[in-house]
Scaffold this motif. Structure first.
Motif, PDB file in Angstrom:
ATOM      1  N   ALA A 142       2.715  35.031  38.255  1.00 54.07           N
ATOM      2  CA  ALA A 142       1.864  34.174  38.049  1.00 54.07           C
ATOM      3  C   ALA A 142       2.806  33.295  36.879  1.00 54.07           C
ATOM      4  N   VAL A 143       4.077  34.339  36.453  1.00 57.76           N
ATOM      5  CA  VAL A 143       4.272  33.619  34.979  1.00 57.76           C
ATOM      6  C   VAL A 143       5.484  32.394  35.367  1.00 57.76           C
ATOM      7  N   PHE A 144       6.556  32.840  36.426  1.00 58.38           N
ATOM      8  CA  PHE A 144       7.484  31.827  37.152  1.00 58.38           C
ATOM      9  C   PHE A 144       6.669  30.918  38.129  1.00 58.38           C
ATOM     10  N   LEU A 145       5.532  30.890  38.938  1.00 56.42           N
ATOM     11  CA  LEU A 145       5.205  29.758  39.699  1.00 56.42           C
ATOM     12  C   LEU A 145       5.122  28.335  39.208  1.00 56.42           C
ATOM     13  N   PRO A 146       4.419  28.332  38.060  1.00 60.42           N
ATOM     14  CA  PRO A 146       4.728  27.145  37.377  1.00 60.42           C
ATOM     15  C   PRO A 146       6.594  26.654  37.227  1.00 60.42           C
ATOM     16  N   GLN A 147       7.129  27.273  36.877  1.00 60.52           N
ATOM     17  CA  GLN A 147       8.844  27.186  37.093  1.00 60.52           C
ATOM     18  C   GLN A 147       9.302  26.605  38.463  1.00 60.52           C
ATOM     19  N   VAL A 148       8.197  27.520  39.440  1.00 58.51           N
ATOM     20  CA  VAL A 148       9.187  26.787  41.475  1.00 58.51           C
ATOM     21  C   VAL A 148       8.329  25.840  40.887  1.00 58.51           C
ATOM     22  N   ALA A 149       7.343  25.911  40.819  1.00 56.18           N
ATOM     23  CA  ALA A 149       6.670  24.449  40.646  1.00 56.18           C
ATOM     24  C   ALA A 149       7.326  23.344  40.360  1.00 56.18           C
ATOM     25  N   VAL A 150       7.735  23.189  39.123  1.00 52.42           N
ATOM     26  CA  VAL A 150       8.382  22.067  38.281  1.00 52.42           C
ATOM     27  C   VAL A 150       9.988  21.987  39.051  1.00 52.42           C
ATOM     28  N   VAL A 151      10.473  22.697  39.169  1.00 50.80           N
ATOM     29  CA  VAL A 151      11.750  22.467  40.009  1.00 50.80           C
ATOM     30  C   VAL A 151      12.325  22.843  41.767  1.00 50.80           C
ATOM     31  N   ALA A 152      11.352  22.552  42.014  1.00 47.45           N
ATOM     32  CA  ALA A 152      10.596  21.849  43.642  1.00 47.45           C
ATOM     33  C   ALA A 152      10.505  20.595  43.641  1.00 47.45           C
ATOM     34  N   VAL A 153       9.371  19.999  42.618  1.00 45.67           N
ATOM     35  CA  VAL A 153       8.842  18.903  42.131  1.00 45.67           C
ATOM     36  C   VAL A 153      10.745  17.991  42.084  1.00 45.67           C
ATOM     37  N   ALA A 154      10.317  18.223  41.227  1.00 45.42           N
ATOM     38  CA  ALA A 154      12.375  17.862  40.855  1.00 45.42           C
ATOM     39  C   ALA A 154      12.886  17.885  42.129  1.00 45.42           C
ATOM     40  N   MET A 155      13.792  18.677  42.898  1.00 43.94           N
ATOM     41  CA  MET A 155      14.135  17.834  44.113  1.00 43.94           C
ATOM     42  C   MET A 155      13.457  17.736  44.555  1.00 43.94           C
ATOM     43  N   LEU A 156      12.563  17.755  45.145  1.00 39.98           N
ATOM     44  CA  LEU A 156      12.292  16.963  46.034  1.00 39.98           C
ATOM     45  C   LEU A 156      12.232  15.617  45.390  1.00 39.98           C
ATOM     46  N   LEU A 157      11.433  15.281  44.642  1.00 44.03           N
ATOM     47  CA  LEU A 157      11.305  13.878  44.212  1.00 44.03           C
ATOM     48  C   LEU A 157      12.684  13.427  44.146  1.00 44.03           C
ATOM     49  N   GLY A 158      13.860  13.706  43.806  1.00 43.55           N
ATOM     50  CA  GLY A 158      14.913  13.613  43.680  1.00 43.55           C
ATOM     51  C   GLY A 158      15.666  12.958  45.196  1.00 43.55           C
ATOM     52  N   ALA A 159      15.588  14.499  45.816  1.00 44.20           N
ATOM     53  CA  ALA A 159      15.820  14.167  48.037  1.00 44.20           C
ATOM     54  C   ALA A 159      14.459  12.348  48.162  1.00 44.20           C
ATOM     55  N   LEU A 160      13.288  12.099  47.622  1.00 47.76           N
ATOM     56  CA  LEU A 160      12.529  11.494  48.326  1.00 47.76           C
ATOM     57  C   LEU A 160      13.197   9.905  47.632  1.00 47.76           C
ATOM     58  N   VAL A 161      12.901  10.232  46.561  1.00 45.92           N
ATOM     59  CA  VAL A 161      13.160   8.788  46.847  1.00 45.92           C
ATOM     60  C   VAL A 161      15.136   7.974  46.885  1.00 45.92           C
ATOM     61  N   ARG A 162      16.219   9.162  46.313  1.00 45.97           N
ATOM     62  CA  ARG A 162      16.856   8.472  47.759  1.00 45.97           C
ATOM     63  C   ARG A 162      16.904   8.324  48.479  1.00 45.97           C
ATOM     64  N   SER A 163      16.410   8.707  49.834  1.00 45.90           N
ATOM     65  CA  SER A 163      15.422   8.666  51.025  1.00 45.90           C
ATOM     66  C   SER A 163      15.096   7.429  51.315  1.00 45.90           C
ATOM     67  N   ARG A 164      14.206   7.443  49.877  1.00 44.97           N
ATOM     68  CA  ARG A 164      13.937   5.458  50.185  1.00 44.97           C
ATOM     69  C   ARG A 164      14.363   4.640  49.477  1.00 44.97           C
ATOM     70  N   ARG A 165      15.428   4.543  48.953  1.00 45.10           N
ATOM     71  CA  ARG A 165      16.752   3.659  48.001  1.00 45.10           C
ATOM     72  C   ARG A 165      17.173   3.726  49.990  1.00 45.10           C
ATOM     73  N   ALA A 166      17.524   4.970  49.848  1.00 45.69           N
ATOM     74  CA  ALA A 166      18.232   4.740  52.226  1.00 45.69           C
ATOM     75  C   ALA A 166      18.333   3.751  52.881  1.00 45.69           C
ATOM     76  N   TYR A 167      16.373   4.028  52.731  1.00 46.96           N
ATOM     77  CA  TYR A 167      15.524   2.965  54.053  1.00 46.96           C
ATOM     78  C   TYR A 167      15.037   1.881  53.334  1.00 46.96           C
ATOM     79  N   ALA A 168      15.667   1.771  52.196  1.00 43.98           N
ATOM     80  CA  ALA A 168      15.542   0.446  52.004  1.00 43.98           C
ATOM     81  C   ALA A 168      16.703  -0.736  51.685  1.00 43.98           C
ATOM     82  N   ALA A 169      17.754   0.655  51.810  1.00 44.87           N
ATOM     83  CA  ALA A 169      18.624  -0.184  51.990  1.00 44.87           C
ATOM     84  C   ALA A 169      18.913  -0.817  53.379  1.00 44.87           C
ATOM     85  N   GLY A 170      18.302  -0.064  53.749  1.00 45.86           N
ATOM     86  CA  GLY A 170      18.452  -0.380  55.282  1.00 45.86           C
ATOM     87  C   GLY A 170      17.985  -1.249  56.326  1.00 45.86           C
TER      88      GLY A 170
END
Length: 388
Positions: free
Chosen positions: A133-161
């Protein structure tokens, strides 16, 4: 006041992000609470600054920035200062590294801190469920940060394409427009060549005949001069129509509609008036052709008969044959002129090349050359197409 140029704006953004991480890191150092921890001193605050400083490298070396920040955080925990959630200082470097395409390389960092922190908490007596319960919010924040970076990268690659495909489509459109302009220029050049060449050749022969008959047979000389006048007027009319195409006048396309097999009788009359004996085998009026094919067929006949006038000699006879089959029209123009030679029909100009270009552009076949019995022969097969 100095204006900020576009080249300096990324650095201002990086400085602002670094300052925000620095504020969060120092706030976490100040507010951290942990039983038995070492009291905060200047080194603790220096380590807080060391966690934020690598963010300045977020564009050049995001993976290096992440591991430097993680190293400073690890030293902070190892020294024994009051702990705080690692996601507070790692979220931005994790996002930047994932945005740069290093998603799988950054996984060891949050995995190490979260697993180690959970193991230490359990070892200190915190129940496993409470640890989760203590570390679950930290896992969520870390996962959101990484997935958001990957999503933005994907969107930029799509826009460039998409931009690349649009640019490629625009280049294709420009090449297609250039090709059409080139084809139109070639078509107009062929029309001018055929019109002027036929008119000059016919007028030359007719005027020579008129000069010979002027004293002995004035009436026939008058007929020749009348034919010269008609040929000149017809050539001028076609040239005006062709110039209309160049100017973009509404009447420009009439050139192609007017030059068809329906004008073959007039063409034969003109070359006969110039002294050429011509035989026609076939009925041009019964041939149903698409507009471009009809135009090309007439121009081929016109250029071929003009070449007989030029090169066949005064005693030449010409034969014109038109044969239709399901889907095709066969054209043959031959002569028995003694003046025919290896270059007959072209005279060093563009006559044969222009005819070949017309035929091949429509998907037909073309050949021209000396006849075994003497003279010259031009043969073309055109697809009839759909009528227009």
């Amino acid at each position: 006041m100095a204006r900020t140029g576009p080249a300096t704006r990324p650095w201002l953004v990086d400085a602002a992000v670094t300052l925000a991480v620095l504020v969060v890191a120092e706030f976490a150092v100040v507010t951290g609470q942990e039983a038995g921890a070492r009291p905060r001193d200047w080194f603790a605050y220096a380590l807080g600054a060391a966690m934020a400083a690598p963010v300045l490298l977020r564009r050049r070396s995001p993976l290096v920035a992440l591991y430097l920040a993680a190293g400073a955080l690890l030293v902070f925990y190892a020294v024994g200062y009051p702990g705080f959630p690692p996601a507070l200082v790692l979220a931005v470097p994790l996002y930047d590294a994932a945005l740069a395409g290093h998603l799988w390389r950054v996984l060891p960092v949050p995995s190490f801190f979260l697993l180690t922190g959970g193991e230490v908490s359990v070892r200190r007596g915190l129940p496993p469920l409470d640890t989760v319960a203590v570390f679950l919010p930290q896992v969520a924040v870390v996962a959101v940060a990484m997935l958001l970076g990957a999503l933005v990268r994907s969107r930029r690659a799509y826009a460039a394409g998409v931009r690349e495909r649009l640019a490629q489509a625009e280049r294709e459109r420009e090449r297609e427009a250039e090709r059409r302009v080139t084809e139109e220029r070639l078509r107009i050049a062929r029309d001018v060549h055929d019109t002027v060449g036929h008119a000059i050749a016919t007028i030359t022969v007719q005027s020579a005949a008129a000069l010979q008959l002027l004293d002995r047979e004035p009436e026939r000389a008058r007929e020749a001069l009348t034919a010269i006048r008609g040929t000149g007027k017809e050539a001028l009319a076609e040239l005006r129509a062709t110039l209309g195409v160049l100017r973009g006048d509404d009447g420009g396309p009439a050139t192609e509609r007017d030059a068809g097999l329906h004008r073959l009788p007039d063409l034969l009359d003109a070359v006969r008036a110039a002294g050429l004996r011509v035989e026609l085998d076939g009925d041009p009026g019964g041939v149903d052709l698409a507009g471009p094919v009809d135009h090309a067929a007439y121009r081929i006949l016109q250029e071929s008969l003009t070449n007989v006038l030029r090169h066949g000699g005064p005693l030449a006879r010409a034969q014109v044959r038109l044969r239709t089959a399901p889907g095709t029209l066969a054209i043959e123009v031959g002569d028995d002129g003694p003046g025919a030679g290896p270059t007959a029909g072209d005279g060093g100009g563009r006559g044969l090349a222009g005819m070949r270009e017309r035929v091949e552009a429509l998907g037909g076949t073309f050949d021209a050359g000396l006849r075994p019995a003497g003279g010259f022969r031009v043969r073309a097969t055109l697809p009839r197409g759909t009528t227009t």
